[in-house]
Each structure stands twice: as C-alpha cells, then as structure tokens.
Scaffold this active site. Structure first.
Site, PDB file in Angstrom:
ATOM      1  N   HIS A  17       0.814  -1.228   0.000  1.00 10.98           N
ATOM      2  CA  HIS A  17       0.000   0.000   0.000  1.00 10.98           C
ATOM      3  C   HIS A  17       0.846   1.277   0.000  1.00 10.98           C
ATOM      4  O   HIS A  17       0.564   2.227   0.740  1.00 10.98           O
ATOM      5  CB  HIS A  17      -0.953  -0.004   1.189  1.00 10.98           C
ATOM      6  CG  HIS A  17      -2.148  -0.911   1.025  1.00 10.98           C
ATOM      7  ND1 HIS A  17      -2.558  -1.392  -0.202  1.00 10.98           N
ATOM      8  CD2 HIS A  17      -3.014  -1.430   1.949  1.00 10.98           C
ATOM      9  CE1 HIS A  17      -3.631  -2.154  -0.030  1.00 10.98           C
ATOM     10  NE2 HIS A  17      -3.936  -2.194   1.249  1.00 10.98           N
TER      11      HIS A  17
ATOM     12  N   GLU B  68     -11.902  -3.233  -2.751  1.00 10.18           N
ATOM     13  CA  GLU B  68     -10.893  -2.341  -3.308  1.00 10.18           C
ATOM     14  C   GLU B  68     -10.691  -2.647  -4.795  1.00 10.18           C
ATOM     15  O   GLU B  68     -10.059  -3.645  -5.145  1.00 10.18           O
ATOM     16  CB  GLU B  68      -9.577  -2.501  -2.558  1.00 10.18           C
ATOM     17  CG  GLU B  68      -9.693  -2.351  -1.051  1.00 10.18           C
ATOM     18  CD  GLU B  68      -8.540  -3.020  -0.328  1.00 10.18           C
ATOM     19  OE1 GLU B  68      -7.373  -2.738  -0.667  1.00 10.18           O
ATOM     20  OE2 GLU B  68      -8.810  -3.853   0.570  1.00 10.18           O
TER      21      GLU B  68
ATOM     22  N   HIS C 291      -9.778   2.747  -0.079  1.00 14.32           N
ATOM     23  CA  HIS C 291      -9.788   1.676   0.924  1.00 14.32           C
ATOM     24  C   HIS C 291     -10.908   1.874   1.950  1.00 14.32           C
ATOM     25  O   HIS C 291     -10.699   1.711   3.152  1.00 14.32           O
ATOM     26  CB  HIS C 291      -8.426   1.625   1.627  1.00 14.32           C
ATOM     27  CG  HIS C 291      -8.057   0.284   2.182  1.00 14.32           C
ATOM     28  ND1 HIS C 291      -8.751  -0.314   3.206  1.00 14.32           N
ATOM     29  CD2 HIS C 291      -7.061  -0.572   1.842  1.00 14.32           C
ATOM     30  CE1 HIS C 291      -8.183  -1.476   3.498  1.00 14.32           C
ATOM     31  NE2 HIS C 291      -7.156  -1.662   2.675  1.00 14.32           N
TER      32      HIS C 291
END
Length: 352
Positions: free
Chosen positions: A111, A317, A187
C-alpha cells in the site's frame, strides 16, 4: 435543503503544523459525504435506508487525530498509492534497472510503503457541479518517493449525486515524467447496518468474478483459479457470515472481474436485508480485493460508537492485481511519460 451544498473548514493540524481540511458535501434527502485532504480520504458517508432515514455506511472517525496513524486508522477510506496492495520483495525491474522500494510488510512493500499516499496532505478543492457536489484532490509524488521512479502528478475526484439514487464516483488521473508503476485504489470499510454493534455477517455479497489469484504469503503465485468450489464463489448473492464460516480467518483475496478492463462494468453488490440498503459498485479496474477487516483489533471506536473489530466491515478495493510489476501475465500497471493513468469506480446506493 433543495440544492447541493459544499462546506469547508479547518479540521485540526498535521504534526508539522499544516492545517488539515474537512470538506462536507450535502445533497437533498440527507445524503452527505465528508472528506479530508489528509490522505484524500472519505471519512463519512450518509445514505438513506428503506424508511428514508439517512445513516452512516463507512467506518471512520469524527476527529482528525486517528487518521495520522495507520495504527488507529489503517487506510480507513483513504486513497492508496503509489502502488496499492503488495509488491514481492519490495522490488521490481523496469527497463533493465532494478527498483528497490521501502519494505513495510515483512520483506514486501504494501500500500505505498510506510508513508504512502494515505499519510500525505493533498490539495483539495470543493465545488457544486450541476446537481451534485465534488472534491478534487491533487498532489505530486516526487521521484524516489518510497523508492518509485518518476515524478507522479495525481488527481482524485470524489463526485456525489443523488438523482435518481445516491451515487459516489471516484475518478483517478496520473501522469509521470519517467517510466514507473501505478496502482491506485480507495480503501473504504463498508457497513450498511445502522446498528453500531453489528458486523458484516448479515450482509449479502455478490462479486462479478469467475476467477481469483491464489497467493503464497500474500503474493500471487501467478496462477488464475476458478472460484467454483471455493469460499470465494460469490457469483450469486451469499451471506458473508456463511462465507466466513468456510474462511474463518477472513478474506484478503484478489478476484479477477469479468469484462474488459478500462470499461465501466459491474464489480460487486453488497446488500443488508434489515436496513434494505444495497451498494452496487462498477469499475474500470481489472480486479477487486475482498478484505473483511481481519486486522482491526477492536481497540478503537468510530462513528456512532461502532467498534472497529475484525469483520466489522468489508473492503471492496477496485485495483490491479498485486505484484503486477513482477508478473507480466497480469494487466500492466506501467505508466510512461506522455500517457495518462485513468481509473473510475462508481458506488450507487439503492434500497430494497
């Protein structure tokens, strides 16, 4: 109120003293989104249930402090980048040159690294547009940020409308001055129940995906497997509680969506029978990561007293496949100078 409204206010300060801004978009019927320039983050979203009563449908906080740390707000509603999900061994090769990223998930990069897009302040601009309202966030990710090559200019626009149904569209654009890899997502943790003590077990989930990418230690093996006979078969609506019985550790899996990447097409439907709320997601992305908040630990309480515990919410996502820079059989995440990365995901709320 009969017309859209936009309200902007200072919402606290970042550690270096810069102001954090909150943007509130309000539409007729009690539809409201709140966002912040810290991480280009969706912090709150209210939509009606079947009785017409608006209520919160995302996990988040009413104050800015928790968003300054992933310990308290692990990507809650944030924009994730420069590369969402995992890159194996925190490295890839680009035009024959080794690119070494910052590790933050054991040996891997996750991420965007330890200080990805979710922890940066963006520039935000809110406005009323036609029958809706929107916030556009921009930032420049410098060459070398978390190891990635190229200066990346990024734009994320949240557009909220309510006619005929409450709809939140998220659109991304990015350009670079050198070859690089880009994978952006949002997210948000979804929970459509008005009961702050209820998790997502009673939610029914449908995914428009016939296959998934098996992993080893969170990294795709390179295979693409049929969902038939697996806990990941959500081709017809299925209570998440039943699926979690078959997958007791929770879901954190990438599924390949049907249809042509780059075209807007169905990705998922989440339905909560008691409230009547349903969320339909369409996207231009090739895949979706299904994540059932497995790593929330129950230490923190957010909107309306909801405890952020495991399986208190579900993330859907929309993105590219994890580790795509190292696995060229998957749709490419490469972005070159002169090209523009674009992506769009649309969230439409209805009642049944």
């Amino acid at each position: 109120m009969t017309t859209p409204d936009v309200h902007t206010r200072t919402w606290g300060s970042a550690p270096a003293g810069q102001p954090i801004t909150q943007f509130t978009l309000t539409l007729p019927g009690g539809v409201q989104a709140q966002l912040t320039d810290l991480g280009a983050t969706l912090t709150s979203l209210h939509v009606p249930d079947r009785s017409g009563t608006p209520g919160e449908v995302v996990l988040g906080f009413d104050r800015p402090g928790p968003y300054l740390s992933r310990e308290t707000a692990p990507f809650l509603g944030s924009t994730v980048g420069r590369f969402a999900n995992r890159i194996a061994q925190a490295r890839y090769t680009l035009d024959g040159q080794a690119v070494h990223l910052t590790r933050n998930d054991g040996p891997h990069a996750l991420h965007g690294g330890p200080r990805g897009f979710d922890l940066h302040l963006w520039h935000g601009h809110a406005e009323v547009v036609g029958g809706g309202a929107q916030v556009t966030f921009t930032r420049t990710s410098p060459h070398g940020e978390e190891g990635h090559p190229g200066t990346l200019h990024v734009q994320v626009t949240y557009h909220l409308t309510a006619d005929p149904d409450p709809t939140l569209s998220i659109e991304y654009r990015a350009t670079t001055d050198a070859p690089t890899h880009v994978n952006l997502t949002n997210h948000t943790y979804w929970n459509l129940s008005p009961d702050p003590h209820e998790g997502v077990h009673a939610h029914h989930l449908t995914l428009h995906a016939d296959t998934f990418t098996p992993t080893h230690a969170g990294i795709p093996t390179g295979a693409v497997q049929d969902v038939t006979g697996t806990p990941l078969d959500f081709r017809t609506p299925r209570p998440l509680g039943d699926a979690l019985t078959d997958q007791p550790g929770g879901f954190d899996h990438n599924l390949m969506l049907r249809g042509q990447p780059g075209t807007l097409r169905p990705a998922a439907t989440l339905y909560h029978p008691a409230s009547g709320r349903s969320l339909e997601i369409r996207t231009t992305e090739p895949a979706v990561q299904l994540y059932t908040a497995n790593f929330l630990d129950g230490q923190y309480t957010g909107h309306a007293g909801r405890v952020h515990a495991p399986q208190a919410a579900v993330c859907l996502e929309t993105q590219h496949v994890p580790d795509s820079p190292n696995q060229l059989q998957f749709p490419t995440t490469r972005l070159d100078p002169g090209r523009t990365f674009t992506s769009r995901t649309v969230h439409t709320f209805r009642t049944q």
